[in-house]
Each structure stands twice: as structure tokens, then as C-alpha cells.
Design a protein around this motif. Structure first.
Motif, short mmCIF file in Angstrom:
data_model
loop_
_atom_site.label_atom_id
_atom_site.label_comp_id
_atom_site.label_asym_id
_atom_site.label_seq_id
_atom_site.Cartn_x
_atom_site.Cartn_y
_atom_site.Cartn_z
N GLN A 27 0.85 -1.23 -0.12
CA GLN A 27 0.24 -0.09 -0.04
C GLN A 27 0.88 1.35 -0.13
OE1 GLN A 27 -2.95 -0.04 3.01
NE2 GLN A 27 -4.00 1.75 1.96
N GLN A 28 0.58 2.04 -1.05
CA GLN A 28 1.52 3.50 -1.02
C GLN A 28 0.59 4.44 -0.16
OE1 GLN A 28 1.74 4.06 -5.29
NE2 GLN A 28 2.55 2.12 -5.70
N HIS A 29 1.44 5.49 -0.12
CA HIS A 29 1.02 6.79 0.55
C HIS A 29 0.06 7.36 -0.15
CE1 HIS A 29 1.24 10.13 3.25
NE2 HIS A 29 1.29 11.12 2.15
N GLU A 30 -1.01 7.87 0.46
CA GLU A 30 -2.45 8.24 -0.28
C GLU A 30 -1.89 9.79 -0.69
OE1 GLU A 30 -6.16 10.60 1.36
OE2 GLU A 30 -6.35 8.11 1.72
N PRO A 31 -2.23 9.96 -1.95
CA PRO A 31 -1.69 11.25 -2.64
C PRO A 31 -3.13 12.18 -2.60
CG PRO A 31 -2.59 9.59 -4.32
CD PRO A 31 -2.45 8.95 -3.06
N THR A 32 -3.11 12.57 -1.35
CA THR A 32 -4.57 13.34 -0.85
C THR A 32 -4.60 14.54 -1.58
OG1 THR A 32 -3.83 12.61 1.49
CG2 THR A 32 -5.32 14.50 1.03
N GLU A 33 -3.44 15.49 -2.11
CA GLU A 33 -3.69 16.48 -2.60
C GLU A 33 -4.50 16.37 -4.11
OE1 GLU A 33 -1.06 20.17 -4.53
OE2 GLU A 33 -0.34 19.27 -2.37
N LEU A 34 -3.87 15.35 -4.79
CA LEU A 34 -4.38 14.69 -6.24
C LEU A 34 -5.87 14.41 -5.96
CD1 LEU A 34 -1.44 13.01 -7.81
CD2 LEU A 34 -2.22 15.03 -8.57
N ILE A 35 -5.92 13.68 -5.18
CA ILE A 35 -7.56 13.07 -4.73
C ILE A 35 -8.34 14.41 -4.58
CG2 ILE A 35 -8.91 11.74 -3.04
CD1 ILE A 35 -6.51 9.77 -2.87
N ASP A 36 -7.93 15.11 -3.78
CA ASP A 36 -8.76 16.46 -3.36
C ASP A 36 -8.89 17.32 -4.78
OD1 ASP A 36 -9.15 15.73 -0.83
OD2 ASP A 36 -7.61 17.02 0.06
N GLN A 37 -8.05 17.56 -5.69
CA GLN A 37 -7.85 18.49 -6.77
C GLN A 37 -8.90 17.83 -7.67
OE1 GLN A 37 -4.38 18.02 -9.01
NE2 GLN A 37 -5.14 19.08 -10.68
N GLN A 38 -8.94 16.46 -7.85
CA GLN A 38 -9.62 15.79 -8.81
C GLN A 38 -11.28 15.40 -8.36
OE1 GLN A 38 -9.12 14.88 -12.25
NE2 GLN A 38 -7.51 16.58 -11.67
N HIS A 39 -11.37 15.41 -7.09
CA HIS A 39 -12.58 15.29 -6.47
C HIS A 39 -12.99 14.03 -6.41
CE1 HIS A 39 -13.15 19.51 -6.22
NE2 HIS A 39 -12.92 19.69 -7.43
N CYS A 40 -12.10 12.82 -6.35
CA CYS A 40 -12.44 11.52 -6.31
C CYS A 40 -13.53 11.07 -5.55
CB CYS A 40 -11.08 10.81 -6.24
SG CYS A 40 -9.73 11.02 -7.24
N MET A 41 -13.40 11.75 -4.33
CA MET A 41 -14.26 11.43 -3.16
C MET A 41 -15.82 11.68 -3.36
SD MET A 41 -12.48 9.20 -1.41
CE MET A 41 -10.88 9.02 -0.78
N PHE A 42 -16.08 12.33 -4.30
CA PHE A 42 -17.41 12.81 -4.78
C PHE A 42 -18.02 11.52 -5.21
CE2 PHE A 42 -17.19 17.60 -5.97
CZ PHE A 42 -16.61 17.58 -4.65
N CYS A 43 -17.42 10.43 -5.97
CA CYS A 43 -17.95 9.11 -6.34
C CYS A 43 -17.30 8.04 -5.84
CB CYS A 43 -17.74 9.19 -7.68
SG CYS A 43 -18.62 10.55 -8.65
N HIS A 44 -16.38 8.08 -5.06
CA HIS A 44 -15.42 7.01 -4.72
C HIS A 44 -15.22 7.02 -3.39
CE1 HIS A 44 -14.44 5.43 -8.74
NE2 HIS A 44 -14.12 6.63 -9.07
N THR A 45 -15.05 5.94 -2.54
CA THR A 45 -14.66 5.63 -1.09
C THR A 45 -13.44 4.63 -1.37
OG1 THR A 45 -16.26 4.24 -0.39
CG2 THR A 45 -17.10 6.32 -0.24
N VAL A 46 -12.73 4.65 -0.25
CA VAL A 46 -11.78 3.73 -0.27
C VAL A 46 -12.34 2.21 -0.19
CG1 VAL A 46 -9.92 2.82 1.09
CG2 VAL A 46 -10.02 5.10 0.65
N ASP A 47 -13.27 1.94 0.62
CA ASP A 47 -13.68 0.52 0.99
C ASP A 47 -14.92 0.17 0.69
OD1 ASP A 47 -14.47 1.92 2.96
OD2 ASP A 47 -13.41 0.69 4.50
N ALA A 48 -16.15 0.96 0.27
CA ALA A 48 -17.45 0.88 0.10
C ALA A 48 -18.07 1.56 -1.00
CB ALA A 48 -18.19 1.12 1.20
N PRO A 49 -18.61 0.81 -1.90
CA PRO A 49 -19.29 1.42 -3.08
C PRO A 49 -20.24 2.67 -2.65
CG PRO A 49 -20.20 -1.02 -3.04
CD PRO A 49 -19.16 -0.58 -1.92
#
Length: 114
Positions: A27-49
Motif C-alpha cells: 500500500q502506497q502513501h495516499e496522494p491526498t492533494e491529487l485526490i482532493d484536486q480531482q474530487h475523487c471522493m465525490f463518487c468513490h470511497t476507499v472501501d465501500a461502493p
């Protein structure tokens, strides 16, 4: 140091390197800044659909598939049709702006490490 101690020390170094150093699935270090910039968590979560598959689901589906990382990086950079469910990957302009090949690679490697 005698021969047996040298063999033990060498074996220990190799074991530590294999377990912690170069594992493709570590497991790699979470690229938090990129995840935030791309709004990944608007649709995805780490462990649940959520609106889209979780990062764990994506990793489970694609981790061992040849060329999957390149396909996912391309989809991340350009958007694309849904691979499961009804939600497609939004265009970059709708997610936070353009994404460089290097940043797409960083994000996909992190997702596949989940």
C-alpha cells in the motif's frame, strides 16, 4: 562474523526487502492533494461502493490484469464510459481540471495498491 552469521544476516536483509521494500502490492502513501484536486471522493470511497466502485473494488478487479494500469490512467485523464454500474468517469473539466500523465500514474498506482 562467521559464515553462518553472514548467511543469516544476508537472508534477513532479503526477507525485509521482499516484505517491505519492493512489493508491487504494498500500500502506497495516499496522494491526498491529487485526490482532493480531482474530487475523487465525490463518487468513490476507499472501501465501500458509493456512486462508483470503491478503490478496493477497482484494485481487486484490475490489480493483476496486464495493461490495466495504462487503461485506467487513460480513463482518468480523459473520462470514459462506465465499466460497471451506470456512472461514467466524468471529463477532467468536470472533476478539477486536466491531469498530467505523471499525476494519473500516481493516482492509479495508489488505487491499485489498495
Amino acid at each position: 562474523m562467521n559464515v553462518r552469521q553472514k548467511q543469516y544476516a544476508t537472508g534477513t536483509v532479503w526477507l525485509v526487502a521482499a516484505v517491505f521494500g519492493s512489493s508491487a502490492f504494498a500500500q502506497q502513501h495516499e496522494p491526498t492533494e491529487l485526490i482532493d484536486q480531482q474530487h475523487c471522493m465525490f463518487c468513490h470511497t476507499v472501501d465501500a461502493p458509493f456512486l462508483a466502485p470503491s478503490f478496493h473494488q477497482i484494485a481487486d478487479r484490475y490489480r493483476d490484469k496486464p495493461h490495466a494500469a495504462a487503461m485506467l490512467e487513460h480513463k482518468l485523464r480523459l473520462g470514459g464510459k462506465a465499466h460497471w454500474g451506470d456512472t461514467s468517469m466524468p471529463l477532467p473539466a468536470d472533476r478539477g481540471g486536466p491531469l498530467s500523465p505523471e499525476d494519473a500514474h500516481t493516482l492509479i498506482q495508489w488505487v491499485l495498491s489498495q
